[in-house]
Design a protein around this motif. Structure first.
Motif, PDB file in Angstrom:
ATOM      1  N   GLY A  90       0.767  -1.234   0.000  1.00 36.39           N
ATOM      2  CA  GLY A  90       0.000   0.000   0.000  1.00 36.39           C
ATOM      3  C   GLY A  90       0.795   1.280   0.000  1.00 36.39           C
ATOM      4  N   PHE A  91       2.072   1.255   0.344  1.00 36.77           N
ATOM      5  CA  PHE A  91       2.846   2.475   0.483  1.00 36.77           C
ATOM      6  C   PHE A  91       3.871   2.644  -0.628  1.00 36.77           C
ATOM      7  CE2 PHE A  91       1.953   1.652   5.100  1.00 36.77           C
ATOM      8  CZ  PHE A  91       1.203   2.779   5.327  1.00 36.77           C
ATOM      9  N   ASP A  92       4.097   3.888  -0.997  1.00 34.29           N
ATOM     10  CA  ASP A  92       5.278   4.243  -1.770  1.00 34.29           C
ATOM     11  C   ASP A  92       6.375   4.491  -0.736  1.00 34.29           C
ATOM     12  OD1 ASP A  92       7.343   5.588  -3.081  1.00 34.29           O
ATOM     13  OD2 ASP A  92       5.994   6.619  -4.453  1.00 34.29           O
ATOM     14  N   LYS A  93       7.401   3.651  -0.730  1.00 37.74           N
ATOM     15  CA  LYS A  93       8.404   3.685   0.335  1.00 37.74           C
ATOM     16  C   LYS A  93       9.295   4.921   0.301  1.00 37.74           C
ATOM     17  CE  LYS A  93       8.475  -1.335   0.822  1.00 37.74           C
ATOM     18  NZ  LYS A  93       9.274  -2.582   0.725  1.00 37.74           N
ATOM     19  N   ASN A  94       9.194   5.694  -0.783  1.00 40.72           N
ATOM     20  CA  ASN A  94       9.998   6.916  -0.890  1.00 40.72           C
ATOM     21  C   ASN A  94       9.275   8.146  -0.327  1.00 40.72           C
ATOM     22  OD1 ASN A  94      12.177   5.614  -2.259  1.00 40.72           O
ATOM     23  ND2 ASN A  94      10.928   5.618  -4.123  1.00 40.72           N
ATOM     24  N   LYS A  95       8.075   7.937   0.196  1.00 45.05           N
ATOM     25  CA  LYS A  95       7.286   9.045   0.730  1.00 45.05           C
ATOM     26  C   LYS A  95       6.939   8.812   2.200  1.00 45.05           C
ATOM     27  CE  LYS A  95       5.237  10.083  -3.788  1.00 45.05           C
ATOM     28  NZ  LYS A  95       4.001  10.352  -4.546  1.00 45.05           N
ATOM     29  N   ILE A  96       6.421   9.846   2.861  1.00 47.10           N
ATOM     30  CA  ILE A  96       5.960   9.705   4.238  1.00 47.10           C
ATOM     31  C   ILE A  96       4.758   8.779   4.258  1.00 47.10           C
ATOM     32  CG2 ILE A  96       5.072  10.918   6.271  1.00 47.10           C
ATOM     33  CD1 ILE A  96       7.967  11.601   5.565  1.00 47.10           C
ATOM     34  N   LYS A  97       4.846   7.724   5.046  1.00 48.88           N
ATOM     35  CA  LYS A  97       3.789   6.716   5.082  1.00 48.88           C
ATOM     36  C   LYS A  97       2.689   7.146   6.063  1.00 48.88           C
ATOM     37  CE  LYS A  97       6.724   3.332   6.020  1.00 48.88           C
ATOM     38  NZ  LYS A  97       8.034   3.986   5.796  1.00 48.88           N
ATOM     39  N   VAL A  98       1.504   7.353   5.524  1.00 45.77           N
ATOM     40  CA  VAL A  98       0.375   7.848   6.312  1.00 45.77           C
ATOM     41  C   VAL A  98      -0.779   6.853   6.235  1.00 45.77           C
ATOM     42  CG1 VAL A  98      -1.314   9.713   6.598  1.00 45.77           C
ATOM     43  CG2 VAL A  98       1.029  10.246   5.863  1.00 45.77           C
ATOM     44  N   VAL A  99      -1.314   6.478   7.375  1.00 44.25           N
ATOM     45  CA  VAL A  99      -2.527   5.661   7.433  1.00 44.25           C
ATOM     46  C   VAL A  99      -3.640   6.524   8.009  1.00 44.25           C
ATOM     47  CG1 VAL A  99      -3.660   3.693   8.539  1.00 44.25           C
ATOM     48  CG2 VAL A  99      -1.348   3.453   7.641  1.00 44.25           C
ATOM     49  N   VAL A 100      -4.789   6.508   7.339  1.00 39.90           N
ATOM     50  CA  VAL A 100      -5.954   7.252   7.825  1.00 39.90           C
ATOM     51  C   VAL A 100      -7.104   6.285   8.052  1.00 39.90           C
ATOM     52  CG1 VAL A 100      -5.247   9.349   6.593  1.00 39.90           C
ATOM     53  CG2 VAL A 100      -6.846   7.757   5.509  1.00 39.90           C
ATOM     54  N   SER A 101      -8.034   6.677   8.890  1.00 35.63           N
ATOM     55  CA  SER A 101      -9.156   5.791   9.180  1.00 35.63           C
ATOM     56  C   SER A 101     -10.158   5.747   8.030  1.00 35.63           C
ATOM     57  CB  SER A 101      -9.844   6.218  10.482  1.00 35.63           C
ATOM     58  OG  SER A 101     -10.225   7.592  10.428  1.00 35.63           O
ATOM     59  N   PHE A 102     -10.594   6.908   7.529  1.00 39.50           N
ATOM     60  CA  PHE A 102     -11.578   6.911   6.447  1.00 39.50           C
ATOM     61  C   PHE A 102     -11.372   8.121   5.535  1.00 39.50           C
ATOM     62  CE2 PHE A 102     -13.464   9.194   9.947  1.00 39.50           C
ATOM     63  CZ  PHE A 102     -14.199  10.221   9.377  1.00 39.50           C
ATOM     64  N   ASN A 103     -12.212   8.234   4.524  1.00 39.31           N
ATOM     65  CA  ASN A 103     -11.971   9.150   3.406  1.00 39.31           C
ATOM     66  C   ASN A 103     -11.765  10.614   3.796  1.00 39.31           C
ATOM     67  OD1 ASN A 103     -12.051   9.946   0.455  1.00 39.31           O
ATOM     68  ND2 ASN A 103     -13.859  11.021   1.212  1.00 39.31           N
ATOM     69  N   ALA A 104     -12.581  11.149   4.702  1.00 43.01           N
ATOM     70  CA  ALA A 104     -12.434  12.567   5.048  1.00 43.01           C
ATOM     71  C   ALA A 104     -11.040  12.866   5.584  1.00 43.01           C
ATOM     72  CB  ALA A 104     -13.495  12.975   6.080  1.00 43.01           C
TER      73      ALA A 104
END
Length: 302
Positions: free
Chosen positions: A29-43
């Motif tokens: 799911g992540f592009d390893k060259n960028k800051i990895k961000v997980v969010v709960s939902f769309n907003a």
């Protein structure tokens, strides 16, 4: 002939390798060259991208069309959370699984952002809702003012994690903030001049928007969009719509459209779509969705 076959074989092998890489990238799911961000939902994803743009790679845990209150993280979700540089959730009881998830997917270097931190919450008035979901209405992101506060919380986290790009995040936040303020000021003037302040929605998700603009919502379903209304409740809504000359019943993706349609038929109103931004709809970002919401609500008051 042999050369052509060799070229085809090489091309086939390359295709397989690219496909494998693609599957691996999609799974992680992540592009390893960028800051990895997980969010709960769309907003939360909308706010994160408004500030982080191409410096971040975002994984959204709750799929479009899934009610956030009912979501339960799976093994793959836990892996994403454990790998994240930043984890963003709304708070106010919207995601009751967050505490346990963060404890299970431990990462001492991860920065956690409660997007609603610092806003003035609206308290639930229904005893059953308070017992099951907590004392606050969680739909804070549907206020332009709260969206600005959430974006600032996210901006501060990005600056903390990636200080070398502080100016980039500050610039993006300032632009998003100006867009929010422009939209707010435009509709504050319009709603102040409206003699009617009442509108009807599928579920009671718009209390914070109402507070921003001095409006009043009535709804088919409660704050958490659970269950169809009783015959008594539906009768009250019909009387309310007739008394307040309601000509539009708003329906959301997460609430049952059938009841809204039934109510509209009973009172001679039309059904219009409104966005809660819990899911990505019609390819619209936060500003576009809220602009549509405010336009439709304002038109319904005439």
């Amino acid at each position: 002939m042999f050369r052509k076959r060799l070229i085809l074989i090489i091309a086939f092998i390359v295709l397989i390798m690219l496909s494998a890489c693609s599957k691996k990238e999609n799974r992680e799911g992540f592009d390893k060259n960028k800051i990895k961000v997980v969010v709960s939902f769309n907003a939360m994803k909308e706010f994160a991208y408004a500030v982080g743009k191409d410096k971040i790679s975002v994984v959204t845990l709750i799929p479009n069309g899934t009610e956030p209150h009912d979501f339960e993280p799976k093994i793959g979700d836990m892996k994403s959370v454990s790998q994240a540089d930043i984890f963003i959730y709304n708070g106010l009881g919207m995601e009751n699984w967050v505490k346990q998830t963060l404890e299970s997917a431990a990462n001492s270097k991860r920065t956690v952002v409660e997007a609603s931190k610092g806003i003035e919450p609206i308290k639930n008035s229904d005893a059953d809702e308070i017992e099951e979901h907590g004392q606050y209405d969680p739909h804070a992101w549907l206020s332009l003012k709260n969206a600005e506060a959430a974006a600032k919380n996210i901006k501060d986290a990005l600056v903390k994690v990636d200080s070398s790009n502080k100016g980039y995040y500050e610039k993006n936040y300032a632009k998003f903030s100006r867009e929010l303020e422009k939209l707010f000021n435009e509709y504050r003037a319009k709603f102040e001049g409206a003699s009617n302040k009442n509108f009807v929605t599928g579920h009671a998700a718009f209390a914070y928007l109402c507070r921003d603009f001095g409006l009043k919502q009535n709804s088919v379903e409660d704050v958490f969009a659970e269950g169809d209304p009783s015959a008594k409740k539906l009768k009250q809504l019909i009387d309310y719509c007739k008394e307040n000359k309601i000509k539009t019943i708003f329906a959301e993706d997460m609430a049952s459209p059938k009841v809204s349609q039934t109510l509209a038929k009973q009172v001679g109103a039309k059904v219009k779509k409104i966005y809660t931004l819990e899911s990505k709809e019609d390819g619209k970002d936060y500003i576009e969705s809220m602009k549509d919401n405010l336009k439709e609500i304002y038109e319904s008051l005439k």
